[in-house]
Scaffold this motif. Structure first.
Motif, mmCIF file in Angstrom:
data_model
loop_
_atom_site.group_PDB
_atom_site.id
_atom_site.type_symbol
_atom_site.label_atom_id
_atom_site.label_comp_id
_atom_site.label_asym_id
_atom_site.label_seq_id
_atom_site.Cartn_x
_atom_site.Cartn_y
_atom_site.Cartn_z
ATOM 1 N N ILE A 49 0.831 -1.212 0.000
ATOM 2 C CA ILE A 49 0.000 0.000 0.000
ATOM 3 C C ILE A 49 0.864 1.260 0.000
ATOM 4 O O ILE A 49 0.497 2.275 -0.621
ATOM 5 C CB ILE A 49 -0.960 -0.018 1.203
ATOM 6 N N THR A 50 2.018 1.226 0.661
ATOM 7 C CA THR A 50 2.925 2.377 0.636
ATOM 8 C C THR A 50 3.401 2.649 -0.788
ATOM 9 O O THR A 50 3.453 3.803 -1.233
ATOM 10 C CB THR A 50 4.135 2.144 1.563
ATOM 11 N N ILE A 51 3.742 1.576 -1.508
ATOM 12 C CA ILE A 51 4.144 1.723 -2.915
ATOM 13 C C ILE A 51 2.999 2.359 -3.711
ATOM 14 O O ILE A 51 3.213 3.268 -4.518
ATOM 15 C CB ILE A 51 4.533 0.349 -3.516
ATOM 16 N N MET A 52 1.766 1.877 -3.460
ATOM 17 C CA MET A 52 0.615 2.437 -4.174
ATOM 18 C C MET A 52 0.482 3.927 -3.895
ATOM 19 O O MET A 52 0.274 4.729 -4.819
ATOM 20 C CB MET A 52 -0.676 1.721 -3.754
ATOM 21 N N TYR A 53 0.615 4.320 -2.627
ATOM 22 C CA TYR A 53 0.402 5.728 -2.275
ATOM 23 C C TYR A 53 1.504 6.633 -2.804
ATOM 24 O O TYR A 53 1.234 7.775 -3.189
ATOM 25 C CB TYR A 53 0.255 5.880 -0.760
ATOM 26 N N VAL A 54 2.738 6.152 -2.830
ATOM 27 C CA VAL A 54 3.825 6.960 -3.391
ATOM 28 C C VAL A 54 3.575 7.190 -4.884
ATOM 29 O O VAL A 54 3.661 8.323 -5.382
ATOM 30 C CB VAL A 54 5.193 6.280 -3.152
ATOM 31 N N CYS A 55 3.228 6.113 -5.589
ATOM 32 C CA CYS A 55 2.939 6.242 -7.025
ATOM 33 C C CYS A 55 1.711 7.115 -7.256
ATOM 34 O O CYS A 55 1.691 7.960 -8.159
ATOM 35 C CB CYS A 55 2.716 4.857 -7.636
ATOM 36 N N PHE A 56 0.685 6.914 -6.435
ATOM 37 C CA PHE A 56 -0.540 7.696 -6.571
ATOM 38 C C PHE A 56 -0.295 9.176 -6.301
ATOM 39 O O PHE A 56 -0.796 10.040 -7.032
ATOM 40 C CB PHE A 56 -1.605 7.159 -5.600
ATOM 41 N N SER A 57 0.459 9.492 -5.262
ATOM 42 C CA SER A 57 0.675 10.892 -4.882
ATOM 43 C C SER A 57 1.375 11.674 -5.984
ATOM 44 O O SER A 57 0.987 12.802 -6.315
ATOM 45 C CB SER A 57 1.484 10.970 -3.579
ATOM 46 N N PHE A 58 2.416 11.087 -6.572
ATOM 47 C CA PHE A 58 3.101 11.755 -7.679
ATOM 48 C C PHE A 58 2.143 11.961 -8.858
ATOM 49 O O PHE A 58 2.110 13.022 -9.486
ATOM 50 C CB PHE A 58 4.310 10.941 -8.140
ATOM 51 N N SER A 59 1.342 10.940 -9.146
ATOM 52 C CA SER A 59 0.408 11.011 -10.274
ATOM 53 C C SER A 59 -0.700 12.024 -10.007
ATOM 54 O O SER A 59 -1.082 12.800 -10.895
ATOM 55 C CB SER A 59 -0.200 9.620 -10.528
ATOM 56 N N TYR A 60 -1.211 12.030 -8.781
ATOM 57 C CA TYR A 60 -2.295 12.938 -8.414
ATOM 58 C C TYR A 60 -1.821 14.385 -8.425
ATOM 59 O O TYR A 60 -2.601 15.308 -8.678
ATOM 60 C CB TYR A 60 -2.822 12.558 -7.037
ATOM 61 N N CYS A 61 -0.532 14.586 -8.150
ATOM 62 C CA CYS A 61 0.052 15.931 -8.209
ATOM 63 C C CYS A 61 -0.087 16.517 -9.611
ATOM 64 O O CYS A 61 -0.377 17.705 -9.770
ATOM 65 C CB CYS A 61 1.535 15.887 -7.818
ATOM 66 N N GLU A 62 0.158 15.679 -10.610
ATOM 67 C CA GLU A 62 0.035 16.164 -11.990
ATOM 68 C C GLU A 62 -1.391 16.637 -12.261
ATOM 69 O O GLU A 62 -1.602 17.715 -12.837
ATOM 70 C CB GLU A 62 0.418 15.061 -12.983
ATOM 71 N N LEU A 63 -2.361 15.851 -11.832
ATOM 72 C CA LEU A 63 -3.759 16.210 -12.047
ATOM 73 C C LEU A 63 -4.146 17.467 -11.276
ATOM 74 O O LEU A 63 -4.801 18.362 -11.811
ATOM 75 C CB LEU A 63 -4.655 15.040 -11.622
ATOM 76 N N SER A 64 -3.751 17.531 -10.001
ATOM 77 C CA SER A 64 -4.167 18.662 -9.170
ATOM 78 C C SER A 64 -3.516 19.966 -9.596
ATOM 79 O O SER A 64 -4.099 21.035 -9.413
ATOM 80 C CB SER A 64 -3.860 18.372 -7.688
ATOM 81 N N CYS A 65 -2.310 19.902 -10.160
ATOM 82 C CA CYS A 65 -1.657 21.119 -10.646
ATOM 83 C C CYS A 65 -2.221 21.560 -12.002
ATOM 84 O O CYS A 65 -2.321 22.752 -12.280
ATOM 85 C CB CYS A 65 -0.153 20.900 -10.758
ATOM 86 N N ALA A 66 -2.593 20.580 -12.830
ATOM 87 C CA ALA A 66 -3.142 20.914 -14.151
ATOM 88 C C ALA A 66 -4.586 21.386 -14.053
ATOM 89 O O ALA A 66 -5.026 22.251 -14.826
ATOM 90 C CB ALA A 66 -3.047 19.696 -15.073
ATOM 91 N N ILE A 67 -5.338 20.821 -13.083
ATOM 92 C CA ILE A 67 -6.761 21.174 -12.924
ATOM 93 C C ILE A 67 -6.999 21.496 -11.443
ATOM 94 O O ILE A 67 -7.542 20.680 -10.691
ATOM 95 C CB ILE A 67 -7.670 20.009 -13.374
ATOM 96 N N PRO A 68 -6.558 22.678 -10.987
ATOM 97 C CA PRO A 68 -6.645 23.009 -9.552
ATOM 98 C C PRO A 68 -8.055 23.424 -9.123
ATOM 99 O O PRO A 68 -8.362 24.605 -8.991
ATOM 100 C CB PRO A 68 -5.648 24.163 -9.405
ATOM 101 N N LYS A 69 -8.913 22.429 -8.920
ATOM 102 C CA LYS A 69 -10.298 22.701 -8.529
ATOM 103 C C LYS A 69 -10.643 21.927 -7.264
ATOM 104 O O LYS A 69 -10.048 20.884 -6.966
ATOM 105 C CB LYS A 69 -11.262 22.337 -9.667
ATOM 106 N N ALA A 70 -11.639 22.427 -6.519
ATOM 107 C CA ALA A 70 -11.958 21.895 -5.192
ATOM 108 C C ALA A 70 -12.522 20.479 -5.216
ATOM 109 O O ALA A 70 -12.527 19.791 -4.204
ATOM 110 C CB ALA A 70 -12.952 22.819 -4.482
ATOM 111 N N GLY A 71 -12.994 20.015 -6.389
ATOM 112 C CA GLY A 71 -13.573 18.679 -6.460
ATOM 113 C C GLY A 71 -12.561 17.561 -6.529
ATOM 114 O O GLY A 71 -12.910 16.392 -6.407
ATOM 115 N N GLY A 72 -11.277 17.900 -6.722
ATOM 116 C CA GLY A 72 -10.251 16.864 -6.777
ATOM 117 C C GLY A 72 -10.554 15.831 -7.847
ATOM 118 O O GLY A 72 -10.815 16.156 -9.007
#
Length: 433
Positions: A49-72
Motif C-alpha cells: 500500500i505504501t508503494i501504491m500511495y507513493v505512485c498515486f501521490s506523484f500522479s495525483y500531483c500532476e492532475l491537481s496542478c493541471a486542474i486546480p479545482k476543489a472537487g479533486g
C-alpha cells in the motif's frame, strides 16, 4: 451566497493539511489489520500500500496542478471520462470523506474514555463534530492554521512515543505469532494498511484556495507523503516490538482496541507516569488533526457536486461572510453523526476505504486518458517515470478493491449498492435540470 473560494493557503499550510488529514491513521485503526494477518501479514500489506500511495501521490500531483479545482478526483474524472464517471467518482470521494471522520470521532471518544471512564464515547464524538464543523464554517485560513498547529504537536508526540518505546523493542516480541492466515491474512489486512495513508489526496481539494497551486501543491503533497512514510515505519516497529502485536490489538477483556499506542506505552512505562498520560492527552491532537482536516476536505468535495448540479444545488453555495461551503459541511456532519451510532470502527473504516480506492482507480485512469486526449494541457508538474507510476497505483488499487470485496462481501454490497442507487438518482434528476 456565492460559488467562489478565496486563495489563502501557503506550502507550509498545505503540508499541515496533508499530514493532518492522515496522521490519525498512525494513532489507531491500523492495528486492527494485525488481527487479520499478524505482524508479517500486516507488514507486507503496508509495504504494498505504501508503494501504491507513493505512485498515486506523484500522479495525483500532476492532475491537481493541471486542474486546480476543489472537487479533486471528481473534477479530473468529469473532464477526462465524462459526467457519468465523474459523478461516480464524486460520490465515492464524498463517501470516503463522510465515513472516515466518524471512525476518528469514535477513537477520540475512546482515548478520552481511557482517562475518564465516566465520559461516554458517542456523546463525546458528537460534541467534537459540532465544534470542528463550526471551526470549518468560520474560514479556511483559520481552519488550516489550526490544523498546522495541532499537526506539529501530533508529529512531535509520535516522535516522543518512538523515543520512549524503541529502547524496549524486542525481536522476539516483534516476531511472536508473526504470520497468521497466510496470503489471506495479507489481503484481509489491506484496508487497515490503507488507513495509514487514507486522506492524503485531500490536499487536492483545497487547490482552489491555494496561492500559486501549480507550484505549492507539489511541495505540499511531496513533503507530506515523505513525513507520513517515515512516521508509519516508526510507529509500526515500535508499537509491535514493545510487547507483540496482540498487546496492541486486544484490551484486557479481549475486545478490539481503538487506542493501540497507549497499550504499547503501558508496556514501557507505568500507567501512572507522566509520559503515559502525555501519550493519551497529546495523542488526541493526532486524532483531532485528521478529523478536522477530513471535515475540511469533505466540505469541498460535497460542495463541488452541488456547484454543477450533480447534487442538490444548495450544497454548492458558499457562505458570503466566511467564504466557506457551510451547507455542505453541515450535511456531511449530519451523515457522519448518523454513522457514529453503528459504533463499528472497523466497518466504518472499510466503507471509507472502498470510497478512497474507487477515487484512486478512476483518477489514475483519468490521468492516462488526459495524456492522450489533451496532450497540450498545461502541466506545471509532470509525474516522473510515466506511465509506470500511475499504472502501478492503478493495478494495486484494483487488486485491493477486489480482495476487500472478497473478504467483506456485505460491506461491498452496501457500498456498491449505494453507488448504484446514487447513480440511478443522478440519471433521473440530472436530466430534468
Amino acid at each position: 451566497m456565492s460559488t467562489h473560494l478565496k486563495k489563502t493557503l501557503s506550502p507550509i499550510l498545505l503540508w499541515g493539511l496533508g499530514v493532518g488529514y492522515v496522521i490519525s491513521g498512525m494513532y489507531f485503526g491500523w492495528n486492527l489489520g494485525l488481527e487479520k494477518g499478524g505482524t508479517f501479514g500486516m507488514a507486507i500489506a503496508t509495504l504494498i500500500i505504501t508503494i501504491m500511495y507513493v505512485c498515486f501521490s506523484f500522479s495525483y500531483c500532476e492532475l491537481s496542478c493541471a486542474i486546480p479545482k476543489a472537487g479533486g478526483g471528481f473534477d479530473y474524472a468529469n473532464r477526462a471520462l465524462g459526467k457519468d464517471i465523474g459523478f461516480i467518482t464524486g460520490l465515492a470521494q464524498v463517501i470516503e470523506f463522510v465515513f472516515a471522520p466518524p471512525a476518528i470521532a469514535i477513537a477520540i471518544g475512546a482515548y478520552l474514555n481511557l482517562s475518564f471512564p465516566q465520559i461516554p464515547i458517542i456523546q463525546t464524538a458528537i460534541i467534537v463534530y459540532l465544534l470542528f464543523t463550526t471551526l470549518n464554517v468560520l474560514g479556511v485560513k483559520i481552519a488550516a492554521t489550526f490544523e498546522l498547529f495541532i499537526t506539529i504537536l501530533a508529529v512531535a508526540e509520535l516522535l516522543l512515543f518512538f523515543g520512549v518505546t524503541i529502547p524496549h523493542f524486542s525481536a522476539d516480541n516483534f516476531t511472536k505469532n508473526a504470520s497468521i492466515n497466510g496470503w489471506g491474512g495479507i489481503f484481509a489486512a489491506i484496508p487497515f494498511a490503507i488507513w495509514f495513508f487514507l486522506g492524503i489526496e485531500g490536499v487536492a481539494n483545497v487547490a482552489e484556495e491555494t496561492v500559486n497551486p501549480q507550484k505549492n501543491i507539489t511541495k505540499g503533497f511531496g513533503s507530506a507523503m515523505l513525513t507520513l512514510v517515515i512516521l508509519c515505519v516508526m510507529v509500526f516497529v515500535a508499537s509491535i516490538g514493545v510487547g507483540g502485536w496482540e498487546e496492541i490489538v486486544y484490551k484486557s477483556d479481549r475486545s478490539l482496541s481503538d487506542s493501540p499506542l497507549p497499550l504499547a506505552m503501558a508496556k514501557a512505562v507505568s500507567k501512572d507516569s507522566l509520559m503515559y498520560q502525555l501519550i493519551i492527552g497529546v495523542g488526541l491532537f493526532g486524532l483531532i488533526a485528521s478529523f478536522h482536516g477530513l471535515i475540511l476536505a469533505g466540505g469541498r468535495a460535497t460542495m463541488e457536486l452541488g456547484k454543477i448540479n450533480f447534487a442538490p444545488k444548495f450544497l454548492g453555495k458558499i457562505n458570503t461572510k466566511f467564504s466557506t461551503p457551510t451547507n455542505a459541511l453541515i450535511v456531511n456532519m449530519i451523515l457522519g453523526i448518523a454513522a457514529l451510532y453503528t459504533n463499528k470502527t472497523g466497518e466504518i473504516i472499510t466503507i471509507a476505504v472502498f470510497g478512497a480506492l474507487t477515487l484512486y482507480i478512476i483518477s489514475m485512469i483519468s490521468l492516462l486518458k488526459l495524456r492522450k486526449t489533451e496532450p497540450n494541457l498545461e502541466r506545471p508538474f509532470v509525474v516522473p517515470f510515466y506511465p509506470i507510476l500511475p499504472i502501478t497505483a492503478l493495478l494495486i488499487g484494483f487488486l485491493s478493491i477486489i480482495t476487500m470485496s472478497y473478504f467483506n462481501p456485505v460491506l461491498a454490497l452496501l457500498y456498491f449498492g449505494t453507488i448504484l442507487t446514487g447513480y440511478i438518482l443522478f440519471k433521473i434528476f440530472y436530466k430534468t435540470k
